[in-house]
Write a protein that holds these residues in place. Structure first.
Motif, mmCIF file in Angstrom:
data_model
loop_
_atom_site.group_PDB
_atom_site.id
_atom_site.type_symbol
_atom_site.label_atom_id
_atom_site.label_comp_id
_atom_site.label_asym_id
_atom_site.label_seq_id
_atom_site.Cartn_x
_atom_site.Cartn_y
_atom_site.Cartn_z
ATOM 1 N N MET A 184 -2.508 -5.836 16.471
ATOM 2 C CA MET A 184 -1.907 -4.634 16.442
ATOM 3 C C MET A 184 -1.325 -3.949 14.997
ATOM 4 S SD MET A 184 0.706 -2.919 19.031
ATOM 5 C CE MET A 184 1.698 -1.224 18.696
ATOM 6 N N ILE A 185 -1.011 -5.174 14.226
ATOM 7 C CA ILE A 185 -0.610 -4.863 12.894
ATOM 8 C C ILE A 185 -1.630 -4.261 12.033
ATOM 9 C CG2 ILE A 185 -0.451 -7.281 12.379
ATOM 10 C CD1 ILE A 185 2.010 -5.230 10.535
ATOM 11 N N GLU A 186 -2.981 -5.069 12.337
ATOM 12 C CA GLU A 186 -4.102 -4.704 11.508
ATOM 13 C C GLU A 186 -4.466 -3.074 11.876
ATOM 14 O OE1 GLU A 186 -4.824 -6.820 14.188
ATOM 15 O OE2 GLU A 186 -3.435 -8.254 13.281
ATOM 16 N N GLN A 187 -4.434 -2.915 13.232
ATOM 17 C CA GLN A 187 -4.664 -1.415 13.627
ATOM 18 C C GLN A 187 -3.926 -0.400 13.055
ATOM 19 O OE1 GLN A 187 -4.331 -2.100 17.944
ATOM 20 N NE2 GLN A 187 -6.472 -1.336 18.093
ATOM 21 N N ILE A 188 -2.639 -0.753 13.090
ATOM 22 C CA ILE A 188 -1.817 0.109 12.251
ATOM 23 C C ILE A 188 -2.029 0.143 10.618
ATOM 24 C CG2 ILE A 188 0.877 0.556 11.533
ATOM 25 C CD1 ILE A 188 1.315 0.633 14.144
ATOM 26 N N ALA A 189 -2.337 -0.718 10.243
ATOM 27 C CA ALA A 189 -2.229 -1.004 8.602
ATOM 28 C C ALA A 189 -3.473 -0.013 8.192
ATOM 29 C CB ALA A 189 -2.560 -2.482 8.206
ATOM 30 N N SER A 190 -4.708 -0.017 9.250
ATOM 31 C CA SER A 190 -5.862 0.784 9.111
ATOM 32 C C SER A 190 -5.766 2.215 8.897
ATOM 33 C CB SER A 190 -6.834 0.238 9.876
ATOM 34 O OG SER A 190 -6.652 0.772 11.211
ATOM 35 N N ILE A 191 -4.634 2.656 9.493
ATOM 36 C CA ILE A 191 -4.306 4.168 9.708
ATOM 37 C C ILE A 191 -4.165 4.927 8.441
ATOM 38 C CG2 ILE A 191 -2.755 5.899 10.702
ATOM 39 C CD1 ILE A 191 -2.388 3.873 13.056
ATOM 40 N N PRO A 192 -4.816 5.942 7.810
ATOM 41 C CA PRO A 192 -4.844 6.551 6.666
ATOM 42 C C PRO A 192 -3.276 6.811 6.375
ATOM 43 C CG PRO A 192 -6.689 7.250 7.623
ATOM 44 C CD PRO A 192 -6.021 6.481 8.662
ATOM 45 N N LEU A 193 -2.487 7.550 7.575
ATOM 46 C CA LEU A 193 -1.374 7.827 7.432
ATOM 47 C C LEU A 193 -0.382 6.627 6.640
ATOM 48 C CD1 LEU A 193 1.217 9.727 7.639
ATOM 49 C CD2 LEU A 193 1.113 9.033 10.085
ATOM 50 N N PHE A 194 -0.651 5.506 7.022
ATOM 51 C CA PHE A 194 0.073 4.375 6.527
ATOM 52 C C PHE A 194 -0.285 3.301 5.553
ATOM 53 C CE2 PHE A 194 0.897 4.660 11.249
ATOM 54 C CZ PHE A 194 2.141 5.445 11.095
ATOM 55 N N LYS A 195 -1.331 3.931 4.899
ATOM 56 C CA LYS A 195 -2.068 3.445 3.955
ATOM 57 C C LYS A 195 -0.978 3.128 2.357
ATOM 58 C CE LYS A 195 -4.756 5.457 0.969
ATOM 59 N NZ LYS A 195 -5.963 6.355 0.283
ATOM 60 N N GLY A 196 -1.261 2.065 2.054
ATOM 61 C CA GLY A 196 -0.373 1.475 0.820
ATOM 62 C C GLY A 196 0.878 1.166 0.956
ATOM 63 N N LEU A 197 1.379 0.967 2.580
ATOM 64 C CA LEU A 197 2.800 0.815 2.715
ATOM 65 C C LEU A 197 3.010 -0.619 2.737
ATOM 66 C CD1 LEU A 197 3.568 2.942 5.887
ATOM 67 C CD2 LEU A 197 3.997 3.318 3.171
ATOM 68 N N PRO A 198 4.016 -1.458 2.369
ATOM 69 C CA PRO A 198 4.268 -2.888 2.152
ATOM 70 C C PRO A 198 4.365 -3.197 3.721
ATOM 71 C CG PRO A 198 6.452 -1.536 1.505
ATOM 72 C CD PRO A 198 5.165 -0.512 1.835
ATOM 73 N N LYS A 199 4.139 -4.438 3.713
ATOM 74 C CA LYS A 199 3.943 -5.221 4.933
ATOM 75 C C LYS A 199 5.182 -5.088 5.859
ATOM 76 C CE LYS A 199 0.817 -8.825 5.870
ATOM 77 N NZ LYS A 199 0.170 -8.943 4.253
ATOM 78 N N GLU A 200 6.466 -5.113 5.377
ATOM 79 C CA GLU A 200 7.759 -4.771 5.803
ATOM 80 C C GLU A 200 7.626 -3.481 6.720
ATOM 81 O OE1 GLU A 200 12.293 -4.178 4.451
ATOM 82 O OE2 GLU A 200 10.820 -4.744 3.037
ATOM 83 N N GLN A 201 7.354 -2.691 5.978
ATOM 84 C CA GLN A 201 7.366 -1.182 6.891
ATOM 85 C C GLN A 201 6.153 -1.147 7.904
ATOM 86 O OE1 GLN A 201 9.842 0.284 5.375
ATOM 87 N NE2 GLN A 201 9.736 0.452 3.371
ATOM 88 N N LEU A 202 5.288 -1.728 7.610
ATOM 89 C CA LEU A 202 4.373 -2.005 8.819
ATOM 90 C C LEU A 202 4.863 -2.643 10.131
ATOM 91 C CD1 LEU A 202 0.984 -2.637 6.859
ATOM 92 C CD2 LEU A 202 1.677 -0.444 7.809
ATOM 93 N N HIS A 203 5.691 -3.520 9.777
ATOM 94 C CA HIS A 203 6.114 -4.224 10.982
ATOM 95 C C HIS A 203 7.206 -3.244 11.522
ATOM 96 C CE1 HIS A 203 4.813 -8.191 11.259
ATOM 97 N NE2 HIS A 203 4.594 -8.233 10.161
ATOM 98 N N ASP A 204 7.917 -2.593 10.760
ATOM 99 C CA ASP A 204 8.762 -1.586 11.557
ATOM 100 C C ASP A 204 7.998 -0.602 12.286
ATOM 101 O OD1 ASP A 204 10.885 -2.587 10.086
ATOM 102 O OD2 ASP A 204 11.105 -1.040 8.489
ATOM 103 N N LEU A 205 6.829 -0.058 11.795
ATOM 104 C CA LEU A 205 6.179 0.895 12.673
ATOM 105 C C LEU A 205 5.640 0.253 13.881
ATOM 106 C CD1 LEU A 205 3.944 2.256 9.663
ATOM 107 C CD2 LEU A 205 5.590 3.680 11.133
ATOM 108 N N VAL A 206 5.293 -1.213 13.553
ATOM 109 C CA VAL A 206 4.934 -1.683 15.125
ATOM 110 C C VAL A 206 5.879 -1.487 15.937
ATOM 111 C CG1 VAL A 206 4.063 -3.857 15.864
ATOM 112 C CG2 VAL A 206 3.088 -3.202 13.934
ATOM 113 N N ASN A 207 7.128 -1.864 15.346
ATOM 114 C CA ASN A 207 8.310 -1.899 16.314
ATOM 115 C C ASN A 207 8.707 -0.649 17.088
ATOM 116 O OD1 ASN A 207 8.875 -4.538 15.969
ATOM 117 N ND2 ASN A 207 10.000 -4.466 14.326
#
Lengths: 224, 224
Positions: B1-24
């Motif tokens: 799921m985290i990879e799916q989120i990371a591959s979204i253009p809107l979230f490009k370039g975000l640090p891992k920490e924020q990606l985790h927030d997004l997953v949450n």
DNA sequence: CGTGGCCTTGATAAAGTTCAAGAGCCGTGG
DNA sequence: CCACGGCTCTTGAACTTTATCAAGGCCACG
């Protein structure tokens, strides 16, 4: 100048310090009536805020017919699209009257955004509400005929004026035709028809709503 | 799921920490073909990202004619307008096929933006490019007749496919009619005319560009 | 093999544009 | 002060484009 900047909706709620930064990067520009501000395809190195006067944003067909996308007054911004996506302006901008603008260069502005998230949120709100307007314009152009669009426009105008039924067009009828996606001849005929149906009364640029309910029906159903 | 989120253009370039927030804060949703995701006027408590499948955003006239505003595929976002301006959705959203989306609730997302300016910039870029698309759609609807719009659309498709002249429509012709702001009958006739003029060849959903120059002229001048 | 969805084709009608001409208005200059 | 030229706006008539209504064809799926 700082008060002028502070009164711009885009900059609402910003701390004094940032407002000063904005003053520092902004460039004042003065135009006469009918001046071109930029053309479709021009490289956009920043965006603009209307300080005084009015500006129209429009597209042009090869035959010269114009479709107005927006008419902007004091406090409103334009040209932001070129700042955040692509680098060239997607439409033309021209003054409708003598006008003054502030210009904000792209890079300095983006730097500022990174320091000040609420500036970004303001900008997101502005772009979002413009998207909403566009959705309405598209709906109007493709789903309604001209009488329906005109009725909707008049009701919108009336709302702007706190529901008054006596409206003063602040643009020429030719321009209004372009806003509605049609030509002056057609607009003229439809105004005549709506007058004959006692929906409105027209006197040069004064339009009075005589039968509001009738207009609302028209805007809804599109049948005149 | 985290990879799916990371591959979204809107979230490009975000640090891992924020990606985790997004997953949450994200909520996964699954739809079948033809399901409604939201309706015009619904309250919007957040926005969506297409994970798989396709979604159409459209307006409806009182008589039931639809105008498609966008067709979105994986990685694209929709419903953001309701997050940043107003609170209700300005149009309908419906799946074209079985689809999966992530939903991001408004408040959590806004909180995140304030921590992460690059997220705001990404979102600004997305909204800006959508405004640009809208400007083109409006231009198309008001300045060109259907043959011109169709020609422009085919050339656009060809560009998407690295200039290939063999195009495969990924939507039904009825949907294409709605994208172009017309009805299936008219589209059908114009495809027939363009075939007769040897501009294209049509075979069900396969369209081959035979005379690119002719199409370009048509898109430019609008005269068939 | 029949049914329903999607697409095509034809006839008809409505809406809007184009072309052409004229009316009203206004500022300029004689 | 009036006449003129240049606007914008209006009106009429012919024409074009598109929508609407109706019917039939094709194909996939049960």
């Amino acid at each position: 100048m700082i008060e002028q900047i502070a009164s711009i909706p885009l900059f609402k709620g910003l701390p004094k310090e940032q407002l000063h930064d904005l003053v520092n990067i902004s460039v004042e520009q003065v135009f006469r009536r009918g001046d071109s501000i930029f053309c479709e395809g021009d490289e956009g190195k920043g965006f603009y805020v209307v300080v005084s006067g009015r500006v129209k944003i429009f597209k042009l067909s090869t035959e010269g017919k114009e479709q107005i996308l927006h008419i902007l007054g004091p406090g409103e911004t334009f040209g932001e699209v070129a700042v955040f996506a692509g680098r060239h302006f997607p439409a033309f901008a021209e003054t409708l009257e003598a006008s003054k603008t502030f210009f904000f260069p792209r890079n300095s502005f983006i730097a500022l955004i990174q320091k000040e998230p609420s500036l970004a949120l303001n900008m997101l709100a502005i772009l979002s509400s413009r998207l909403r307007q566009f959705a309405q314009l598209v709906e109007s152009l493709s789903l309604k005929e001209v009488p329906g669009r005109l009725a909707a426009y008049l009701l919108y105008l009336s709302e702007q004026r706190q529901g008054s039924s006596d409206l003063e067009l602040d643009i020429s009828k030719g321009q209004l035709a372009s806003v509605l996606g049609t030509i002056p001849e057609t607009l003229s005929r439809i105004l005549a028809r709506m007058t004959a149906q006692k929906l409105i009364q027209v006197n040069a640029s004064q339009i009075k709503i005589v039968n509001r309910q009738g207009l609302e029906d028209l805007a809804e159903t599109g049948k005149l």
